[in-house]
Motif scaffolding. Structure first.
Motif, mmCIF file in Angstrom:
data_model
loop_
_atom_site.group_PDB
_atom_site.id
_atom_site.type_symbol
_atom_site.label_atom_id
_atom_site.label_comp_id
_atom_site.label_asym_id
_atom_site.label_seq_id
_atom_site.Cartn_x
_atom_site.Cartn_y
_atom_site.Cartn_z
ATOM 1 N N THR A 206 27.652 10.550 14.977
ATOM 2 C CA THR A 206 29.140 11.107 14.964
ATOM 3 C C THR A 206 29.503 11.584 16.326
ATOM 4 O O THR A 206 30.531 11.866 16.420
ATOM 5 C CB THR A 206 29.294 12.004 13.729
ATOM 6 O OG1 THR A 206 28.400 13.209 14.010
ATOM 7 C CG2 THR A 206 28.642 11.422 12.525
ATOM 8 N N ALA A 207 28.899 11.124 17.279
ATOM 9 C CA ALA A 207 29.250 11.756 18.748
ATOM 10 C C ALA A 207 30.314 10.990 19.304
ATOM 11 O O ALA A 207 30.767 10.006 18.586
ATOM 12 C CB ALA A 207 28.149 11.656 19.569
ATOM 13 N N SER A 208 31.188 11.639 20.138
ATOM 14 C CA SER A 208 32.440 10.835 20.554
ATOM 15 C C SER A 208 31.885 9.625 21.313
ATOM 16 O O SER A 208 30.726 9.426 21.639
ATOM 17 C CB SER A 208 33.141 11.835 21.484
ATOM 18 O OG SER A 208 32.262 12.055 22.699
ATOM 19 N N ASN A 209 33.032 8.844 21.479
ATOM 20 C CA ASN A 209 32.511 7.716 22.222
ATOM 21 C C ASN A 209 32.434 7.680 23.615
ATOM 22 O O ASN A 209 31.976 6.762 24.081
ATOM 23 C CB ASN A 209 33.874 6.587 22.004
ATOM 24 C CG ASN A 209 34.108 6.096 20.395
ATOM 25 O OD1 ASN A 209 32.820 5.992 19.753
ATOM 26 N ND2 ASN A 209 35.113 5.720 19.894
ATOM 27 N N ILE A 210 32.430 8.956 24.043
ATOM 28 C CA ILE A 210 32.077 9.062 25.488
ATOM 29 C C ILE A 210 30.757 8.870 25.566
ATOM 30 O O ILE A 210 30.219 8.320 26.961
ATOM 31 C CB ILE A 210 32.421 10.376 25.680
ATOM 32 C CG1 ILE A 210 32.272 10.591 27.443
ATOM 33 C CG2 ILE A 210 31.345 11.387 25.292
ATOM 34 C CD1 ILE A 210 33.456 10.134 28.001
ATOM 35 N N ILE A 211 29.853 8.894 24.589
ATOM 36 C CA ILE A 211 28.411 8.427 24.611
ATOM 37 C C ILE A 211 28.292 6.969 25.133
ATOM 38 O O ILE A 211 27.289 6.550 25.724
ATOM 39 C CB ILE A 211 27.602 8.686 23.379
ATOM 40 C CG1 ILE A 211 28.125 7.988 22.173
ATOM 41 C CG2 ILE A 211 27.433 10.579 23.228
ATOM 42 C CD1 ILE A 211 27.087 8.081 21.012
ATOM 43 N N PHE A 212 29.345 6.103 25.320
ATOM 44 C CA PHE A 212 29.200 4.708 25.388
ATOM 45 C C PHE A 212 29.032 4.646 26.878
ATOM 46 O O PHE A 212 28.253 3.679 27.304
ATOM 47 C CB PHE A 212 30.920 4.058 25.257
ATOM 48 C CG PHE A 212 30.692 2.542 25.627
ATOM 49 C CD1 PHE A 212 29.856 1.658 24.869
ATOM 50 C CD2 PHE A 212 31.297 2.334 26.613
ATOM 51 C CE1 PHE A 212 29.778 0.171 25.280
ATOM 52 C CE2 PHE A 212 31.304 0.925 27.283
ATOM 53 C CZ PHE A 212 30.691 -0.081 26.275
#
Length: 120
Positions: free
Chosen positions: A59-65
């Motif tokens: 559920t982490a933010s899409n910054i992990i992309f």
């Protein structure tokens, strides 16, 4: 253990799609370097979506992309170097070489993604 099985399932589908794209691009006379880049980019997008939501249930933010992309960037450049070595030294044609290499880099990608992107 479930994440490994799910990663393998996503990986198999992703590998099939990536190899299909790679092979089609080779067939249409793209260089193997360009074919690898395009197939990797498609694979990164597909893989990220399914790995984030289904494999690792993050559920982490899409910054992990950005982390995900960085991991795949490392393996892309390693893959490209190995592909160059196999093709330029006339060991294998690009498609056969990539079939072998994608199998190897799938395991490396799993380790990198599990360790650096979707850490528990």
């Amino acid at each position: 253990m479930i994440s490994v099985v799910r990663f393998i399932l996503v990986g198999v589908v992703n590998v099939c799609i990536s190899l299909l794209i790679f092979s089609l691009l080779i067939f249409f006379n793209y260089s193997y370097g360009m074919a690898l880049l395009i197939s990797y980019l498609v694979g990164v997008l597909i893989g990220f979506i399914f790995n984030k939501s289904w494999v690792f249930k993050s559920t982490a933010s899409n910054i992990i992309f950005l982390k995900y992309f960085a991991c795949y960037s490392v393996t892309y450049f390693l893959n490209l170097q190995a592909l160059n070595g196999l093709v330029l030294n006339n060991i294998l044609d690009p498609i056969k070489a990539q079939v072998i290499l994608v199998s190897i880099f799938a395991f490396i990608n799993f380790y990198l993604i599990k360790s650096f992107v979707f850490r528990s």
